[in-house]
Enzyme design. Sequence first.
Site, short mmCIF file in Angstrom:
data_model
loop_
_atom_site.label_atom_id
_atom_site.label_comp_id
_atom_site.label_asym_id
_atom_site.label_seq_id
_atom_site.Cartn_x
_atom_site.Cartn_y
_atom_site.Cartn_z
N GLU A 140 22.41 -7.45 51.96
CA GLU A 140 23.32 -6.54 51.25
C GLU A 140 22.51 -5.94 50.10
O GLU A 140 22.25 -4.75 50.08
CB GLU A 140 24.54 -7.33 50.74
N ASP A 142 35.68 -6.10 53.28
CA ASP A 142 35.01 -6.94 52.28
C ASP A 142 36.00 -7.41 51.20
O ASP A 142 36.51 -8.53 51.27
CB ASP A 142 33.81 -6.20 51.66
N ASP A 143 36.24 -6.56 50.19
CA ASP A 143 37.16 -6.89 49.09
C ASP A 143 38.05 -5.67 48.86
O ASP A 143 37.86 -4.91 47.89
CB ASP A 143 36.35 -7.21 47.82
N HIS A 189 37.11 -11.17 52.17
CA HIS A 189 37.25 -12.30 51.23
C HIS A 189 38.70 -12.26 50.77
O HIS A 189 39.12 -11.28 50.14
CB HIS A 189 36.32 -12.13 50.04
N1 ADE Z 1 31.99 -12.22 47.45
C1 ADE Z 1 32.98 -11.35 47.63
N2 ADE Z 1 32.49 -10.18 48.05
C2 ADE Z 1 31.16 -10.32 48.16
C3 ADE Z 1 30.10 -9.47 48.57
N3 ADE Z 1 30.30 -8.21 48.96
N4 ADE Z 1 28.85 -9.96 48.55
C4 ADE Z 1 28.62 -11.21 48.14
N5 ADE Z 1 29.58 -12.04 47.76
C5 ADE Z 1 30.84 -11.61 47.77
ZN ZN Z 2 31.43 -10.00 51.57
#
Ligand code: ADE
Ligand code: ZN
Length: 335
Positions: free
Chosen positions: A201, A279-280, A20
């Site tokens: 998740e 991911d982030d 993201h």
């Molecule tokens: N938005 C950013 N990271 C996320 C994640 N791991 N799961 C769901 N939405 C997200």
């Molecule tokens: Zn994600």
Amino acid sequence: MTAALKQLAAQLPKAELHIHIEGSLEPGMMLELARRNGIKLPYADINDIINAYNFNCLQDFLDLYYQGMSVLQTEQDFHDLTWAYLLRCHQQNVVHCEIFFDPQGHTERGIAFEIFMNGICSALNKAEKELAITSKLIMCFLRHLDEQSALSTLQAAEPYLDLLTGIGLDSSELGHPPRSFCKVFARAAELGLKRVAHAGEEGPPEYVYEALDLLRVDRIDHGNRSLEDTVLVQRLVTARMSLTVCPQSNLRLAVVKDMSDHPIRKMLDLGLNACINSDDPAYFGGYMNENFDAVIDATGLTRDHIFQLVSNSFKSSFLTQTEIQTHLDHIDAMR
Ligand code: ADE
Ligand code: ZN
């Protein structure tokens, strides 16, 4: 032994398919953009920010993620954010990336489509020319908002369709099942867009079935909880369905208790088409190579697993078959 495997993972060319872009906003840049744009944040310095990144679940993280992205105001901000991520890719031999962005996180704050599209895309174009990094863009819908908001967002994106490869579904998973987004995914398919969705998740295996059967996705993002259902696992294996797995995210959001419990090795051994992603990265402690390092240390991956993971990253991408084969040939030459 693990040092050699980490070095191998670092050196191999890789594709990142689950990033993201707003989640690559490092604390230092967050403070700098807040200053530049006159935005007030509840943090005095970088340490305050890092100390706040203590999450018990996905929602704890999302609350800070949406607050953090409030500093992104101008085209230049989106460009700087994206360029900083691409420089990390370059340092880590990530040669192709498929980037998520959250338009509703910006339009809800009054930021126009052209601001974030121009800012992100100018950085992607520069990276292709200057760093030889190829990329695709995937527009995600926030599932805590309703399907009408997603449909309006897809309509607002129509002038930018040439710049988009696909759509995704992210944000708070529990209580927001894939079945609530059938219409917008069907419309995206009509427009020729690829489809991906976060599923499994925090949500149950049922959400993975819904993403497959109702949203007709091309990839599943995360998918960890699929392992609770052996029939589902067999189906994912048979379909060669891609799972974009995010180990450090899973640890920081308590999807796994300890990295030694992470299922990545089990997924590969079951024949699942899994790959590693960050991911982030600014929130979870690392980019692509730090994610490899963490699972190499904790889960006993072998040299074959590393090759499998990087090969899967390209095979699961939305590149053409010819482009994928070129990357696989480079990987094979390093065996
Ligand atoms: N938005 C950013 N990271 C996320 C994640 N791991 N799961 C769901 N939405 C997200
Ligand atoms: Zn994600």
